[in-house]
Design a protein around this motif. Structure first.
Motif, mmCIF file in Angstrom:
data_model
loop_
_atom_site.group_PDB
_atom_site.id
_atom_site.type_symbol
_atom_site.label_atom_id
_atom_site.label_comp_id
_atom_site.label_asym_id
_atom_site.label_seq_id
_atom_site.Cartn_x
_atom_site.Cartn_y
_atom_site.Cartn_z
ATOM 1 N N PHE A 1 0.845 -1.196 0.000
ATOM 2 C CA PHE A 1 0.000 0.000 0.000
ATOM 3 C C PHE A 1 0.874 1.236 0.000
ATOM 4 N N THR A 2 0.237 2.378 -0.239
ATOM 5 C CA THR A 2 0.940 3.655 -0.343
ATOM 6 C C THR A 2 0.368 4.634 0.676
ATOM 7 N N GLN B 1 0.921 8.865 2.261
ATOM 8 C CA GLN B 1 1.547 10.171 2.087
ATOM 9 C C GLN B 1 2.731 10.253 3.040
ATOM 10 N N MET B 2 3.744 10.996 2.673
ATOM 11 C CA MET B 2 4.878 11.190 3.588
ATOM 12 C C MET B 2 4.567 12.283 4.597
ATOM 13 N N SER B 3 3.746 13.240 4.206
ATOM 14 C CA SER B 3 3.421 14.321 5.127
ATOM 15 C C SER B 3 2.072 14.033 5.781
ATOM 16 N N GLY B 4 1.747 14.817 6.766
ATOM 17 C CA GLY B 4 0.439 14.665 7.396
ATOM 18 C C GLY B 4 0.411 13.581 8.442
ATOM 19 N N ASP B 5 -0.724 12.925 8.516
ATOM 20 C CA ASP B 5 -0.921 11.971 9.597
ATOM 21 C C ASP B 5 -1.105 10.544 9.088
ATOM 22 N N ALA B 6 -0.238 10.123 8.184
ATOM 23 C CA ALA B 6 -0.297 8.756 7.658
ATOM 24 C C ALA B 6 0.032 7.742 8.749
ATOM 25 N N VAL B 7 0.945 8.106 9.640
ATOM 26 C CA VAL B 7 1.310 7.232 10.759
ATOM 27 C C VAL B 7 1.113 8.030 12.044
ATOM 28 N N ILE B 8 0.226 7.530 12.894
ATOM 29 C CA ILE B 8 -0.096 8.222 14.148
ATOM 30 C C ILE B 8 0.297 7.341 15.321
ATOM 31 N N SER B 9 0.951 7.920 16.308
ATOM 32 C CA SER B 9 1.271 7.201 17.544
ATOM 33 C C SER B 9 0.054 7.238 18.453
ATOM 34 N N LEU B 10 -0.453 6.056 18.788
ATOM 35 C CA LEU B 10 -1.596 5.962 19.692
ATOM 36 C C LEU B 10 -1.137 5.813 21.137
ATOM 37 N N SER B 11 0.099 5.382 21.305
ATOM 38 C CA SER B 11 0.725 5.276 22.625
ATOM 39 C C SER B 11 2.228 5.274 22.376
ATOM 40 N N THR C 1 -2.451 4.808 8.013
ATOM 41 C CA THR C 1 -3.582 4.993 7.102
ATOM 42 C C THR C 1 -3.048 5.233 5.702
ATOM 43 N N ASP C 2 -3.488 4.389 4.757
ATOM 44 C CA ASP C 2 -3.002 4.541 3.383
ATOM 45 C C ASP C 2 -3.791 5.614 2.635
ATOM 46 N N ILE C 3 -3.409 5.875 1.386
ATOM 47 C CA ILE C 3 -4.035 6.972 0.634
ATOM 48 C C ILE C 3 -5.490 6.669 0.275
ATOM 49 N N ASP C 4 -5.912 5.428 0.397
ATOM 50 C CA ASP C 4 -7.309 5.066 0.146
ATOM 51 C C ASP C 4 -8.148 5.062 1.411
#
Length: 193
Positions: A146-147, A149-159, A166-169
Motif C-alpha cells: 500500500f501507499t 503520504q509522507m506528510s500529514g498523519d499517515a502514521v499516528i502514535s496511539l501510545s 492509514t493509506d491513501i485510500d
C-alpha cells in the motif's frame, strides 16, 4: 409596498417554523437513549445486515454500528444509527457485555466489517519516492502493498509503542507494539517516528 415586503411575513413565519424544528431536532440529537437487552432486540437480515426492533414498537430494517472510542474502548458507548445518508442516532449501547451473547456477537460482527484493520506483523520494506511511501508488509490477513503520504498523519502514535497507519485510500493498519518488530523493521519506519 413592493412584492418583497408583501412576502416578508411569510418568510418570517417560515424562519420561526424552521427554528422550532431545528431546536427540536437538536434536543433529540443531544438526548442519550440507552439501548439495553430490555428495550432493543437485534437480528440479522437475509443480506447479512443488522436490524433492530425496539420495545416501543419502532422497527429498523437496517441499522449501522459506530464505535465512539474505536481504538481505546471498542466495547462501550456503541452508537446505533439509521442506515441512511443522515445516519441519525437511534441510541447507545453503554456496555456491550450487558447484552445477550448472540446480540453481542451480531454487534461485534458489524464492528469488524466497519472497522476492518489488519495488524502489521512484519515490515518487509518501506520506500520513499516523490512524497509518498510505498509499503510492503505482512498482516494478519496476508501480504499487502500500500501507499501512504509522507506528510500529514499517515502514521499516528496511539501510545508509546502502538501505531496506526492509514493509506491513501483510507484503509487502516495497526502496529500494536512497535518494539516487537525487529531492529531492521523499526529502522524502516524511521521516516515516520
Amino acid at each position: 409596498m413592493n412584492e418583497y415586503e408583501n412576502n416578508m411575513p411569510d418568510l418570517l413565519d417560515l424562519q420561526e417554523f424552521d427554528e422550532e424544528a431545528l431546536k427540536k431536532e437538536s434536543e433529540e440529537l443531544l438526548e442519550m437513549r440507552p439501548l439495553t437487552k430490555e428495550n432493543a432486540a437485534f437480528s440479522r437480515t437475509e443480506g447479512g445486515f443488522l436490524a433492530l426492533k425496539m420495545s416501543d414498537g419502532h422497527k429498523y430494517d437496517r441499522v449501522n454500528v459506530y464505535l465512539t472510542f474505536p481504538l481505546t474502548n471498542p466495547e462501550e458507548f456503541i452508537s446505533i444509527r439509521e442506515a441512511d445518508e443522515k445516519a441519525k442516532e437511534i441510541g447507545i449501547i453503554e456496555q456491550l457485555s450487558l447484552l445477550s451473547k448472540d446480540q453481542q456477537e451480531m454487534i461485534r460482527e458489524q464492528v469488524r466489517l466497519r472497522y476492518f484493520m489488519p495488524v502489521i506483523t512484519k515490515v518487509l520494506d518501506v520506500k520513499e519516492e516523490y512524497g509518498h511511501a510505498y509499503w510492503s508488509v505482512v498482516t494478519t490477513y496476508g501480504s499487502v502493498r500500500f501507499t501512504t503520504q509522507m506528510s500529514g498523519d499517515a502514521v499516528i502514535s496511539l501510545s508509546d509503542s502502538r501505531l496506526l497507519v492509514t493509506d491513501i485510500d483510507g484503509n487502516r493498519y495497526e502496529i500494536p507494539d512497535f518494539y516487537q518488530l525487529s531492529v531492521a523493521e523499526r529502522k524502516k519506519l524511521d521516516l515516520f517516528i
